[in-house]
Every structure is written in structure tokens, then in C-alpha cells.
Design a protein around this motif. Structure first.
Motif, PDB file in Angstrom:
ATOM      1  N   LEU A 161       0.904  -1.279   0.006  1.00  0.00           N
ATOM      2  CA  LEU A 161      -0.135  -0.039   0.017  1.00  0.00           C
ATOM      3  C   LEU A 161       1.005   1.231  -0.120  1.00  0.00           C
ATOM      4  CD1 LEU A 161      -2.894   1.204   0.336  1.00  0.00           C
ATOM      5  CD2 LEU A 161      -2.656   1.051   2.878  1.00  0.00           C
ATOM      6  N   THR A 163       0.145   4.338   0.341  1.00  0.00           N
ATOM      7  CA  THR A 163      -0.166   5.261   1.230  1.00  0.00           C
ATOM      8  C   THR A 163       0.111   4.892   2.625  1.00  0.00           C
ATOM      9  OG1 THR A 163      -2.286   4.861   0.461  1.00  0.00           O
ATOM     10  CG2 THR A 163      -1.535   6.844  -0.251  1.00  0.00           C
ATOM     11  N   CYS A 242      -7.908  -1.449   8.559  1.00  0.00           N
ATOM     12  CA  CYS A 242      -7.101  -0.845   7.398  1.00  0.00           C
ATOM     13  C   CYS A 242      -6.981   0.402   7.135  1.00  0.00           C
ATOM     14  CB  CYS A 242      -7.491  -1.675   6.062  1.00  0.00           C
ATOM     15  SG  CYS A 242      -7.443  -3.464   6.107  1.00  0.00           S
ATOM     16  N   CYS A 243      -8.126   1.146   7.287  1.00  0.00           N
ATOM     17  CA  CYS A 243      -8.176   2.671   6.914  1.00  0.00           C
ATOM     18  C   CYS A 243      -7.946   3.720   7.884  1.00  0.00           C
ATOM     19  CB  CYS A 243      -9.765   2.587   6.132  1.00  0.00           C
ATOM     20  SG  CYS A 243      -9.824   1.415   4.693  1.00  0.00           S
ATOM     21  N   CYS A 248      -3.038   3.932   7.086  1.00  0.00           N
ATOM     22  CA  CYS A 248      -3.120   4.637   5.570  1.00  0.00           C
ATOM     23  C   CYS A 248      -3.190   6.228   5.643  1.00  0.00           C
ATOM     24  CB  CYS A 248      -4.287   3.972   4.906  1.00  0.00           C
ATOM     25  SG  CYS A 248      -4.293   4.624   3.286  1.00  0.00           S
ATOM     26  N   LYS A 250      -4.256   8.115   3.584  1.00  0.00           N
ATOM     27  CA  LYS A 250      -5.463   8.659   2.994  1.00  0.00           C
ATOM     28  C   LYS A 250      -6.644   8.908   3.649  1.00  0.00           C
ATOM     29  CE  LYS A 250      -5.044   6.999  -1.923  1.00  0.00           C
ATOM     30  NZ  LYS A 250      -5.538   6.137  -2.837  1.00  0.00           N
ATOM     31  N   ARG A 252     -10.316   8.353   4.343  1.00  0.00           N
ATOM     32  CA  ARG A 252     -11.303   7.508   3.746  1.00  0.00           C
ATOM     33  C   ARG A 252     -12.658   8.193   3.525  1.00  0.00           C
ATOM     34  NH1 ARG A 252     -15.305   5.108   5.596  1.00  0.00           N
ATOM     35  NH2 ARG A 252     -14.813   5.295   7.747  1.00  0.00           N
ATOM     36  N   TRP A 254     -14.964   6.910   1.237  1.00  0.00           N
ATOM     37  CA  TRP A 254     -16.362   5.948   0.932  1.00  0.00           C
ATOM     38  C   TRP A 254     -16.903   5.318   2.232  1.00  0.00           C
ATOM     39  CZ3 TRP A 254     -15.230   1.014   3.196  1.00  0.00           C
ATOM     40  CH2 TRP A 254     -13.969   0.810   3.154  1.00  0.00           C
ATOM     41  N   CYS A 273      -9.508   9.234   0.118  1.00  0.00           N
ATOM     42  CA  CYS A 273      -9.610   7.727  -0.682  1.00  0.00           C
ATOM     43  C   CYS A 273     -11.196   7.612  -1.142  1.00  0.00           C
ATOM     44  CB  CYS A 273      -9.470   7.015   0.290  1.00  0.00           C
ATOM     45  SG  CYS A 273      -9.585   5.265  -0.286  1.00  0.00           S
ATOM     46  N   GLU A 275     -12.338   5.123  -3.183  1.00  0.00           N
ATOM     47  CA  GLU A 275     -12.786   3.823  -3.338  1.00  0.00           C
ATOM     48  C   GLU A 275     -12.100   2.648  -2.500  1.00  0.00           C
ATOM     49  OE1 GLU A 275     -13.084   1.909  -6.985  1.00  0.00           O
ATOM     50  OE2 GLU A 275     -11.204   2.706  -7.726  1.00  0.00           O
ATOM     51  N   PRO A 276     -12.546   1.692  -1.914  1.00  0.00           N
ATOM     52  CA  PRO A 276     -11.899   0.570  -1.477  1.00  0.00           C
ATOM     53  C   PRO A 276     -10.937   0.347  -2.168  1.00  0.00           C
ATOM     54  CG  PRO A 276     -14.127  -0.033  -0.994  1.00  0.00           C
ATOM     55  CD  PRO A 276     -14.060   1.145  -2.000  1.00  0.00           C
ATOM     56  N   CYS A 277      -9.438   0.251  -1.781  1.00  0.00           N
ATOM     57  CA  CYS A 277      -8.212  -0.183  -2.616  1.00  0.00           C
ATOM     58  C   CYS A 277      -8.006  -1.815  -2.635  1.00  0.00           C
ATOM     59  CB  CYS A 277      -7.010   0.206  -2.133  1.00  0.00           C
ATOM     60  SG  CYS A 277      -6.529  -0.279  -0.620  1.00  0.00           S
ATOM     61  N   VAL A 280      -7.387  -3.496   0.419  1.00  0.00           N
ATOM     62  CA  VAL A 280      -8.603  -3.890   1.564  1.00  0.00           C
ATOM     63  C   VAL A 280      -9.756  -4.794   0.912  1.00  0.00           C
ATOM     64  CG1 VAL A 280     -10.902  -2.639   1.836  1.00  0.00           C
ATOM     65  CG2 VAL A 280      -8.701  -1.607   2.673  1.00  0.00           C
TER      66      VAL A 280
END
Ligand code: SF4
Length: 361
Positions: A161, A163, A242-243, A248, A250, A252, A254, A273, A275-277, A280
């Protein structure tokens, strides 16, 4: 260089120029205005005289002929030197004075400094925010080299990842032009400039969890079945895992879907961010399988300290703190000797906790 920006000014004057406090107009006979002077009925020669060396003119030339003209890149470079997006009328002398000393900003874990070069040109340097004046740094000058630097963390582990806040330290780029700077930033943090700019303009196209999952095919289709009616706590767990800022950089944007927002905080990062990467999605595929397993009751004999140590161990691993725990920190739950002691005491020869089998015979 002098004649280059003066020639450009004379050529463009007939269209009218109004930018960062400079106003020029005319064709054969010209007006030239800055916050400090207002000159009219100038001949071309007089216009050339007054334009030569004017910071207003070099500044105009830099922003119109030397920077990438793509909106997002241009806006990013304005942000880097703390200049407003809209052209302003304040004194350009103040901005040049600040640039003489160097204007520094951050972008994720990047520290960007812009200084003034000759005839209004800008020079950019780039380093890791954690590196200071005393750090030993390897010097780079090609933006493409950023791609390699972004690949591994300080321990040489691959960074899936880009980021994640694990960018390696010990490097610097200097003497970059505007185009090379945005390219290098793009190698470190792909698409962040574009998405930041879209968000600034209110047109970030967010694809929420449910939409993104509906698009999955093949092995990732299993994730699309992971929708347990009203509650969306499973997606909360993914976002929490994760987010967050610790995992990360970014922010989120989303949500579960257009109507239902997630309660998990999306983070405070500067770039959004949308959208889910893929990381994820791939994690969610594993989590989906784990979550589908039925629970089972086990009975373990542990001391209160051992139970707390297990909880502390999970917490230390989840927060990435294990590497910070020194061998001498025997009091820490995730200390290696202490963990080995727990294993020696509570695992049987098949590495089963308290000798309790996972599956019943
Ligand atoms: S989905 Fe989560 S982990 Fe992936 S880039 Fe966005 S915020 Fe980061």
C-alpha cells in the motif's frame, strides 16, 4: 532568460494579462500595472524596459510557461508555495521574500520545500518528514527514482500500500523543476494530486463499499456476499483494520453505501480515498472467510496475567509496536522473552494452547 519572459509578455499583451497583481494590455501602445505602479501609453521598448526584472512578470511567466498547465498539477504547485488558487493582487515581493528563505509543506510523509531560482523559476526539494538536518541522506535528482524508493520500507519489506505510513527514510531530491516534482510525488503517492484536486472542486467521484464490491469478479466475488442485512459492522471492522491514520495516510471518503455512513473515523489525511483499494478488497476476502466460520467453546487454564498478556500481544501486533519493544522490556506483553516463556509454559508439543485441540477428535 530575460528576453524570453519579456518576449512572451509583449506577445500576450494584446490578449490582456491579469495575474497575481500584474495587469498588462495593449497592442503597439501598452498599459502596465502592479500594486505599486500604473503606467500607460508605453511604447513596446518602454514596456520591455519596465518588464525586465519585474517579479510580477517573472511570476506570471513561471505560472503560464514553466509549470504544467494541467489543472490539478497547477493547483498542487500553488498549494506547495502557499499561493492562493485564484490569482491575487497582493504584493508578489512578499511571496518572493518567503520563497528566498524556502517555503515548506508536507504531503503525507513527504516534505516539500520550494525556493526561488533565477528569473522567477522555482526549485523544489523533496525528503521524508522524519529526516532532519542531521540525517545522512542519499541524493537523487530523477523523479523516476522515487518509484524504487516507494517500494520498500526501512526494514526492506515490500510496501503493498503506497499510502501506508511506512515510507522509507534517508533520501532527498533537490533541484527539481515543477513537472519533475509532481511526477516524483505521483510515484510516491499515485493519483493523490488528482483526487485531492477533484475534492477541492467538489467532484470527487466516490465509489462506496457496496458499489465497489458489486464490481468484483472471480475470486473476489466472495466479498460481495458479505452483506449481513441491516448491520454493516463487518465493513466497519475492515475500515477499522485497514483505513485508519495509523495504517493509511488517505482519508477514507467511501462509506457503506450512499445512504449509510460508517461510524469508523475516516482519518485526517490531506488526500482523500475515493474507493476501497485492492489491499482492502483482498483483506476483506480473507476476513469474509474467517467471519463465516462458526464459533466454538474452548476451555483454557490461564493466570490473569497470561490472559492480559495475550490481549496485550494482540494489541501490540495490531498497532505495529512489536519492533519497538526491547529485549530488556520484560514487563511488556509482547517482549520476546516473555512471549517465549508463555509459549514454554502453555503450549504442548503440537503448539496447541494449553494442550487444547482446535478440532475435536
Ligand atoms: S481503502 Fe483504506 S487502506 Fe485502502 S487506500 Fe483507501 S483508506 Fe487507504
Amino acid at each position: 532568460m530575460t528576453s524570453e519572459y519579456v518576449d512572451a509578455l509583449v506577445e500576450t499583451a494584446s490578449d490582456g494579462i491579469s495575474f497575481d497583481g500584474l495587469r498588462v494590455a495593449g497592442d503597439g501602445e501598452y498599459t502596465f500595472e502592479t500594486p505599486a505602479v500604473e503606467l500607460t501609453e508605453l511604447s513596446e521598448a518602454a514596456l520591455r524596459d519596465v518588464a525586465a526584472g519585474s517579479p510580477y512578470v517573472t511570476n506570471w511567466y513561471f505560472w503560464h510557461a514553466q509549470t504544467p498547465q494541467k489543472d490539478d498539477r497547477w493547483a498542487f504547485l500553488r498549494r506547495v508555495e502557499d499561493a492562493p488558487l485564484e490569482s491575487e493582487t497582493d504584493s508578489i515581493h512578499d511571496r518572493y521574500e518567503a520563497l528566498d528563505d524556502g517555503v515548506t509543506t508536507t504531503w503525507g510523509q513527504l516534505e516539500i520545500t520550494v525556493t526561488l531560482g533565477t528569473a522567477g523559476q522555482r526549485e523544489y526539494s523533496l525528503s521524508h518528514v522524519a529526516d532532519g538536518a542531521d540525517s545522512e541522506l542519499h541524493s537523487y535528482d530523477e523523479s523516476l527514482q522515487a518509484r524504487e524508493l516507494a517500494r520498500l520500507d526501512d526494514d526492506g519489506r515490500y510496501r503493498p500500500l503506497k499510502t501506508a505510513p511506512t515510507l522509507g527514510t534517508g533520501w532527498e531530491f533537490s533541484g527539481l523543476g515543477p513537472e519533475a516534482l509532481v511526477e516524483a510525488v505521483g510515484f510516491f503517492y499515485p493519483a493523490t494530486i488528482t483526487n485531492w484536486h477533484r475534492e477541492q472542486n467538489g467532484n470527487l467521484d466516490v465509489s462506496h463499499w457496496t458499489e465497489t464490491m458489486e464490481r468484483q469478479s472471480g475470486i473476489y466475488q466472495v466479498v460481495t456476499t458479505w452483506d449481513r442485512g441491516e448491520g454493516h459492522e463487518h465493513v466497519e471492522w475492515v475500515a477499522e483494520s485497514c483505513c485508519t491514520d495509523s495504517q493509511c495516510l488517505k482519508r477514507r471518503e467511501w462509506q457503506y453505501d450512499e445512504e449509510r455512513e460508517l461510524e469508523t473515523h475516516g482519518g485526517d489525511g490531506v488526500f482523500p480515498c475515493r474507493e476501497p483499494c485492492s489491499l482492502v478488497i483482498s483483506a476483506a476476502r480473507k476476513f469474509t472467510k474467517l467471519d463465516a466460520e462458526p464459533t466454538h467453546s474452548y476451555e483454557f487454564e490461564l493466570t490473569p496475567s497470561e490472559k492480559e498478556q495475550l490481549e496485550g500481544l494482540i494489541d501490540a501486533v495490531a498497532e505495529g509496536r512489536v519492533g519497538e519493544i526491547r529485549e530488556a522490556d520484560i514487563g511488556k506483553d509482547a517482549n520476546r522473552y516473555r512471549t517465549r516463556f508463555l509459549r514454554a509454559r502453555r503450549f504442548d508439543e503440537d503448539s496447541q494452547l494449553c494442550g487444547v485441540p482446535t478440532e475435536e477428535e
